[in-house]
Design a protein around this motif. Sequence first.
Motif, mmCIF file in Angstrom:
data_model
loop_
_atom_site.group_PDB
_atom_site.id
_atom_site.type_symbol
_atom_site.label_atom_id
_atom_site.label_comp_id
_atom_site.label_asym_id
_atom_site.label_seq_id
_atom_site.Cartn_x
_atom_site.Cartn_y
_atom_site.Cartn_z
ATOM 1 N N TYR A 70 -25.945 -26.473 -31.555
ATOM 2 C CA TYR A 70 -26.745 -25.756 -32.549
ATOM 3 C C TYR A 70 -27.224 -26.696 -33.646
ATOM 4 O O TYR A 70 -26.455 -27.473 -34.206
ATOM 5 C CB TYR A 70 -25.922 -24.622 -33.166
ATOM 6 C CG TYR A 70 -26.669 -23.825 -34.206
ATOM 7 C CD1 TYR A 70 -27.592 -22.865 -33.833
ATOM 8 C CD2 TYR A 70 -26.459 -24.042 -35.564
ATOM 9 C CE1 TYR A 70 -28.283 -22.131 -34.785
ATOM 10 C CE2 TYR A 70 -27.141 -23.319 -36.522
ATOM 11 C CZ TYR A 70 -28.049 -22.367 -36.128
ATOM 12 O OH TYR A 70 -28.735 -21.649 -37.071
ATOM 13 N N ARG A 71 -28.500 -26.611 -33.941
ATOM 14 C CA ARG A 71 -29.097 -27.378 -35.039
ATOM 15 C C ARG A 71 -29.849 -26.384 -35.924
ATOM 16 O O ARG A 71 -30.845 -25.790 -35.500
ATOM 17 C CB ARG A 71 -30.070 -28.445 -34.522
ATOM 18 C CG ARG A 71 -29.430 -29.508 -33.659
ATOM 19 C CD ARG A 71 -28.429 -30.356 -34.463
ATOM 20 N NE ARG A 71 -27.722 -31.312 -33.637
ATOM 21 C CZ ARG A 71 -26.488 -31.161 -33.177
ATOM 22 N NH1 ARG A 71 -25.812 -30.075 -33.453
ATOM 23 N NH2 ARG A 71 -25.919 -32.091 -32.442
ATOM 24 N N PRO A 72 -29.372 -26.186 -37.158
ATOM 25 C CA PRO A 72 -30.015 -25.203 -38.037
ATOM 26 C C PRO A 72 -31.410 -25.651 -38.443
ATOM 27 O O PRO A 72 -31.675 -26.842 -38.610
ATOM 28 C CB PRO A 72 -29.081 -25.144 -39.247
ATOM 29 C CG PRO A 72 -28.337 -26.431 -39.222
ATOM 30 C CD PRO A 72 -28.246 -26.851 -37.786
ATOM 31 N N ASP A 73 -32.296 -24.665 -38.589
ATOM 32 C CA ASP A 73 -33.645 -24.986 -39.062
ATOM 33 C C ASP A 73 -33.613 -25.122 -40.588
ATOM 34 O O ASP A 73 -32.572 -24.964 -41.225
ATOM 35 C CB ASP A 73 -34.655 -23.928 -38.598
ATOM 36 C CG ASP A 73 -34.338 -22.525 -39.104
ATOM 37 O OD1 ASP A 73 -33.645 -22.380 -40.144
ATOM 38 O OD2 ASP A 73 -34.794 -21.566 -38.475
ATOM 39 N N ALA A 74 -34.760 -25.421 -41.163
ATOM 40 C CA ALA A 74 -34.846 -25.674 -42.604
ATOM 41 C C ALA A 74 -34.402 -24.462 -43.426
ATOM 42 O O ALA A 74 -33.743 -24.613 -44.463
ATOM 43 C CB ALA A 74 -36.258 -26.091 -42.978
ATOM 44 N N ALA A 75 -34.740 -23.266 -42.965
ATOM 45 C CA ALA A 75 -34.372 -22.058 -43.703
ATOM 46 C C ALA A 75 -32.849 -21.879 -43.722
ATOM 47 O O ALA A 75 -32.270 -21.526 -44.756
ATOM 48 C CB ALA A 75 -35.043 -20.832 -43.094
ATOM 49 N N VAL A 76 -32.207 -22.115 -42.585
ATOM 50 C CA VAL A 76 -30.748 -21.994 -42.513
ATOM 51 C C VAL A 76 -30.096 -23.073 -43.376
ATOM 52 O O VAL A 76 -29.143 -22.802 -44.103
ATOM 53 C CB VAL A 76 -30.258 -22.081 -41.048
ATOM 54 C CG1 VAL A 76 -28.741 -22.156 -40.977
ATOM 55 C CG2 VAL A 76 -30.775 -20.896 -40.244
ATOM 56 N N GLU A 77 -30.622 -24.291 -43.309
ATOM 57 C CA GLU A 77 -30.096 -25.380 -44.144
ATOM 58 C C GLU A 77 -30.198 -25.024 -45.627
ATOM 59 O O GLU A 77 -29.270 -25.258 -46.399
ATOM 60 C CB GLU A 77 -30.839 -26.688 -43.874
ATOM 61 C CG GLU A 77 -30.447 -27.359 -42.582
ATOM 62 C CD GLU A 77 -29.076 -28.016 -42.630
ATOM 63 O OE1 GLU A 77 -28.455 -28.101 -43.708
ATOM 64 O OE2 GLU A 77 -28.619 -28.441 -41.562
ATOM 65 N N ALA A 78 -31.326 -24.448 -46.022
ATOM 66 C CA ALA A 78 -31.521 -24.052 -47.421
ATOM 67 C C ALA A 78 -30.529 -22.967 -47.821
ATOM 68 O O ALA A 78 -29.938 -23.007 -48.915
ATOM 69 C CB ALA A 78 -32.954 -23.587 -47.644
#
Length: 98
Positions: A70-78
Amino acid sequence: MADAKQVEVKLPRASKGKRSRFFDDPAIDQVMTFLLEFMAEFSALRERQDTVERLLAEKGVVTQEDIEAYRPDAAVEAERGKWNDAFIRRVMRLHAPD
């Protein structure tokens, strides 16, 4: 050219040199070190739990490989960054910036 996300970096497992001291009493330094290390581990576990919850919501079933890949997208990272900031402020009793 290798993708920067794919490059594995190996860091030494032990620090070199003397342990930094910030307080007159070394026991306070030990407690602060424990607290900061515990907070880091707790944050890592929370991110992993978040990953499992997101994968379960998306797929209904999750495997170890799914979690590791799993690699989180920018929204999840934020979202995770915002949670971590609030967590640190809450535990360290820091005030929100004005």
